[in-house]
Scaffold this motif. Structure first.
Motif, PDB file in Angstrom:
ATOM      1  N   LEU A   1       0.854  -1.178   0.000  1.00 59.95           N
ATOM      2  CA  LEU A   1       0.000   0.000   0.000  1.00 59.95           C
ATOM      3  C   LEU A   1       0.894   1.234   0.000  1.00 59.95           C
ATOM      4  O   LEU A   1       1.994   1.216   0.562  1.00 59.95           O
ATOM      5  CB  LEU A   1      -0.919   0.014   1.219  1.00 59.95           C
ATOM      6  CG  LEU A   1      -1.839  -1.196   1.400  1.00 59.95           C
ATOM      7  CD1 LEU A   1      -2.718  -1.010   2.637  1.00 59.95           C
ATOM      8  CD2 LEU A   1      -2.698  -1.431   0.162  1.00 59.95           C
ATOM      9  N   ILE A   2       0.403   2.318  -0.591  1.00 59.94           N
ATOM     10  CA  ILE A   2       1.199   3.534  -0.761  1.00 59.94           C
ATOM     11  C   ILE A   2       0.430   4.740  -0.236  1.00 59.94           C
ATOM     12  O   ILE A   2      -0.782   4.861  -0.455  1.00 59.94           O
ATOM     13  CB  ILE A   2       1.530   3.751  -2.246  1.00 59.94           C
ATOM     14  CG1 ILE A   2       2.463   2.656  -2.768  1.00 59.94           C
ATOM     15  CG2 ILE A   2       2.158   5.124  -2.484  1.00 59.94           C
ATOM     16  CD1 ILE A   2       2.663   2.722  -4.270  1.00 59.94           C
ATOM     17  N   ASN A   3       1.137   5.623   0.434  1.00 60.39           N
ATOM     18  CA  ASN A   3       0.628   6.955   0.739  1.00 60.39           C
ATOM     19  C   ASN A   3       1.042   7.845  -0.428  1.00 60.39           C
ATOM     20  O   ASN A   3       2.213   8.146  -0.606  1.00 60.39           O
ATOM     21  CB  ASN A   3       1.222   7.467   2.055  1.00 60.39           C
ATOM     22  CG  ASN A   3       0.787   8.888   2.387  1.00 60.39           C
ATOM     23  OD1 ASN A   3       0.099   9.551   1.613  1.00 60.39           O
ATOM     24  ND2 ASN A   3       1.198   9.361   3.550  1.00 60.39           N
ATOM     25  N   THR A   4       0.083   8.257  -1.249  1.00 63.24           N
ATOM     26  CA  THR A   4       0.408   9.030  -2.445  1.00 63.24           C
ATOM     27  C   THR A   4       0.767  10.478  -2.134  1.00 63.24           C
ATOM     28  O   THR A   4       1.182  11.215  -3.030  1.00 63.24           O
ATOM     29  CB  THR A   4      -0.761   9.011  -3.443  1.00 63.24           C
ATOM     30  OG1 THR A   4      -1.903   9.636  -2.843  1.00 63.24           O
ATOM     31  CG2 THR A   4      -1.090   7.587  -3.864  1.00 63.24           C
ATOM     32  N   GLY A   5       0.608  10.872  -0.875  1.00 60.68           N
ATOM     33  CA  GLY A   5       1.001  12.232  -0.509  1.00 60.68           C
ATOM     34  C   GLY A   5       0.289  12.773   0.708  1.00 60.68           C
ATOM     35  O   GLY A   5       0.910  13.357   1.593  1.00 60.68           O
ATOM     36  N   ASP A   6      -1.016  12.568   0.787  1.00 60.54           N
ATOM     37  CA  ASP A   6      -1.778  13.154   1.893  1.00 60.54           C
ATOM     38  C   ASP A   6      -2.699  12.137   2.564  1.00 60.54           C
ATOM     39  O   ASP A   6      -3.700  12.502   3.165  1.00 60.54           O
ATOM     40  CB  ASP A   6      -2.597  14.349   1.398  1.00 60.54           C
ATOM     41  CG  ASP A   6      -3.592  13.961   0.295  1.00 60.54           C
ATOM     42  OD1 ASP A   6      -3.568  12.793  -0.158  1.00 60.54           O
ATOM     43  OD2 ASP A   6      -4.387  14.823  -0.115  1.00 60.54           O
ATOM     44  N   ALA A   7      -2.368  10.865   2.469  1.00 56.32           N
ATOM     45  CA  ALA A   7      -3.211   9.831   3.072  1.00 56.32           C
ATOM     46  C   ALA A   7      -3.169   9.907   4.586  1.00 56.32           C
ATOM     47  O   ALA A   7      -2.122  10.167   5.190  1.00 56.32           O
ATOM     48  CB  ALA A   7      -2.757   8.446   2.618  1.00 56.32           C
ATOM     49  N   THR A   8      -4.300   9.690   5.210  1.00 56.11           N
ATOM     50  CA  THR A   8      -4.336   9.476   6.648  1.00 56.11           C
ATOM     51  C   THR A   8      -4.117   7.994   6.911  1.00 56.11           C
ATOM     52  O   THR A   8      -4.234   7.153   6.003  1.00 56.11           O
ATOM     53  CB  THR A   8      -5.693   9.886   7.235  1.00 56.11           C
ATOM     54  OG1 THR A   8      -6.721   9.023   6.685  1.00 56.11           O
ATOM     55  CG2 THR A   8      -6.023  11.340   6.900  1.00 56.11           C
ATOM     56  N   SER A   9      -3.816   7.664   8.143  1.00 54.60           N
ATOM     57  CA  SER A   9      -3.684   6.243   8.477  1.00 54.60           C
ATOM     58  C   SER A   9      -5.019   5.536   8.318  1.00 54.60           C
ATOM     59  O   SER A   9      -5.067   4.350   7.976  1.00 54.60           O
ATOM     60  CB  SER A   9      -3.148   6.094   9.903  1.00 54.60           C
ATOM     61  OG  SER A   9      -1.803   6.500   9.967  1.00 54.60           O
ATOM     62  N   ALA A  10      -6.128   6.268   8.544  1.00 54.64           N
ATOM     63  CA  ALA A  10      -7.450   5.679   8.336  1.00 54.64           C
ATOM     64  C   ALA A  10      -7.651   5.319   6.866  1.00 54.64           C
ATOM     65  O   ALA A  10      -8.267   4.290   6.553  1.00 54.64           O
ATOM     66  CB  ALA A  10      -8.532   6.645   8.804  1.00 54.64           C
ATOM     67  N   ASP A  11      -7.146   6.158   5.956  1.00 48.37           N
ATOM     68  CA  ASP A  11      -7.210   5.830   4.528  1.00 48.37           C
ATOM     69  C   ASP A  11      -6.469   4.526   4.247  1.00 48.37           C
ATOM     70  O   ASP A  11      -6.965   3.652   3.540  1.00 48.37           O
ATOM     71  CB  ASP A  11      -6.560   6.933   3.686  1.00 48.37           C
ATOM     72  CG  ASP A  11      -7.335   8.235   3.654  1.00 48.37           C
ATOM     73  OD1 ASP A  11      -8.551   8.222   3.926  1.00 48.37           O
ATOM     74  OD2 ASP A  11      -6.720   9.286   3.360  1.00 48.37           O
ATOM     75  N   ILE A  12      -5.258   4.436   4.793  1.00 49.94           N
ATOM     76  CA  ILE A  12      -4.401   3.283   4.500  1.00 49.94           C
ATOM     77  C   ILE A  12      -5.001   2.007   5.072  1.00 49.94           C
ATOM     78  O   ILE A  12      -5.107   0.983   4.372  1.00 49.94           O
ATOM     79  CB  ILE A  12      -2.989   3.522   5.057  1.00 49.94           C
ATOM     80  CG1 ILE A  12      -2.348   4.741   4.369  1.00 49.94           C
ATOM     81  CG2 ILE A  12      -2.114   2.287   4.867  1.00 49.94           C
ATOM     82  CD1 ILE A  12      -1.099   5.251   5.065  1.00 49.94           C
ATOM     83  N   GLU A  13      -5.396   2.053   6.337  1.00 51.75           N
ATOM     84  CA  GLU A  13      -5.978   0.857   6.950  1.00 51.75           C
ATOM     85  C   GLU A  13      -7.307   0.504   6.306  1.00 51.75           C
ATOM     86  O   GLU A  13      -7.611  -0.675   6.075  1.00 51.75           O
ATOM     87  CB  GLU A  13      -6.148   1.064   8.452  1.00 51.75           C
ATOM     88  CG  GLU A  13      -6.607  -0.191   9.170  1.00 51.75           C
ATOM     89  CD  GLU A  13      -6.603  -0.050  10.690  1.00 51.75           C
ATOM     90  OE1 GLU A  13      -6.845  -1.073  11.371  1.00 51.75           O
ATOM     91  OE2 GLU A  13      -6.351   1.072  11.205  1.00 51.75           O
TER      92      GLU A  13
END
Length: 322
Positions: A282-294
């Protein structure tokens, strides 16, 4: 991290205006017991590979082993403790981490060579340094550590592995500081290793470990390390904000194949994305929150379950308050 001045009273870091620490928990931490750096409401996003997440109630970076033991012995038993390595296989939730996060720095990073093709490494030693030290000493069998993006303490706890080998194959023993401040040496069999799992007690901090290899030629060992590094570069999204392998490989299969088959390649949620290069990342494209990632990870699990009936298990650790 810059140490706080002597008259510092533990105000929240200026970098953490939305500190969500539990004040009752914070009050149980004995500031006078620490000689190392002790920071209240410490931002953790900059310390983890995803570059997301909240604060730690406290972040403690001990000055040395005695400092760690003393601090833990004086810490209220009700306060949780979480060791933090390089933060490469970790989601820190946006609400932050309760209690004390312990990060082993330079005093715990380094390697020594012992008789019998044994490498002793500090708990804060990066895997690449452990592998390089073994290479320089002509010790083969530890090359796979070049491919583990973490510290010795982390991959001893999680039975880290890569390219056909894992810590359980080479660990002799490890020295840990228990939650009450006692230190002890645990043989490998005491950790009861299984795939990406050990039975090391919660709150125990791995301060060093010994690994046994076999005699080898430094040039051949170095060539194998280079091969591993190149393979990682070609197959994994290393130059992004990622957390390493997201899901454990199910028995008889590869997690990425199930994710791909379920149509999740490139799938997004907020600022989070399933890597198009390797679908078990999984990638943080720049402004992801941890809630987005999980949340994206859970959606991937749902789609894989619906597509193939396989229930993928998280390999990445998820910690803290939602």
């Amino acid at each position: 991290m810059i140490d706080q001045p002597d008259d510092w009273k533990g105000e929240c870091s200026n970098d953490a205006p939305d500190c969500t620490s539990d004040e009752a928990m914070v009050a149980r931490v004995p500031e006078s017991a620490a000689r190392g750096s002790l920071t209240k409401c410490a931002p953790l996003a900059k310390l983890v590979w995803f570059k997301s997440g909240g604060t730690a109630d406290w972040l403690f970076e001990p000055a040395d082993l005695d400092d760690l033991r003393t601090f833990l012995s004086r810490l209220d038993p009700a306060v949780p403790v979480m060791p933090l390595g390089l933060g490469s296989n970790l989601i820190v939730r946006d609400g932050g981490v309760p209690g004390v996060v312990i990060r082993l720095g330079k005093p715990f990073s380094g390697c020594e060579i012992e008789d019998g093709n044994v490498v002793r490494a500090g708990g804060g030693t990066p895997g690449i340094l452990a592998a390089s030290s073994a290479r320089d000493a002509g010790i083969a069998g530890l090359e796979f550590m070049r491919g583990i993006p973490g510290t010795v303490g982390g991959f001893v706890r999680m039975n880290g592995g890569a390219y056909g080998r894992e810590v359980a194959d080479v660990l002799v023993d490890c020295t840990v500081v228990m939650r009450n401040g006692d230190s002890m040496v645990l043989p490998a069999e005491a950790l009861r290793y299984s795939y990406r799992h050990s039975e090391l007690p919660d709150g125990a901090v791995v301060v060093s470990a010994r690994f046994r290899g076999e005699p080898g030629d430094p040039e051949e060992i170095g060539a194998e390390m280079d091969r591993i590094a190149e393979a990682r570069e070609q197959s994994q999204p290393l130059r992004t904000k990622t957390g390493g392998s997201t899901f454990k490989n199910p028995e008889g299969g590869k997690a990425w194949q199930y994710v791909d088959a379920a149509g999740c390649r490139g799938l997004t949620m907020g600022g989070a994305q399933v890597s198009e290069k390797h679908t078990n990342f999984l990638i943080n494209t720049g402004d992801a929150t941890s809630a987005d990632i999980e949340g994206l990870g859970e959606e991937v699990r749902r789609r894989v379950r619906a597509d193939s009936g396989v229930d993928l298990e998280w390999e990445i650790q998820r910690v803290g308050r939602p």
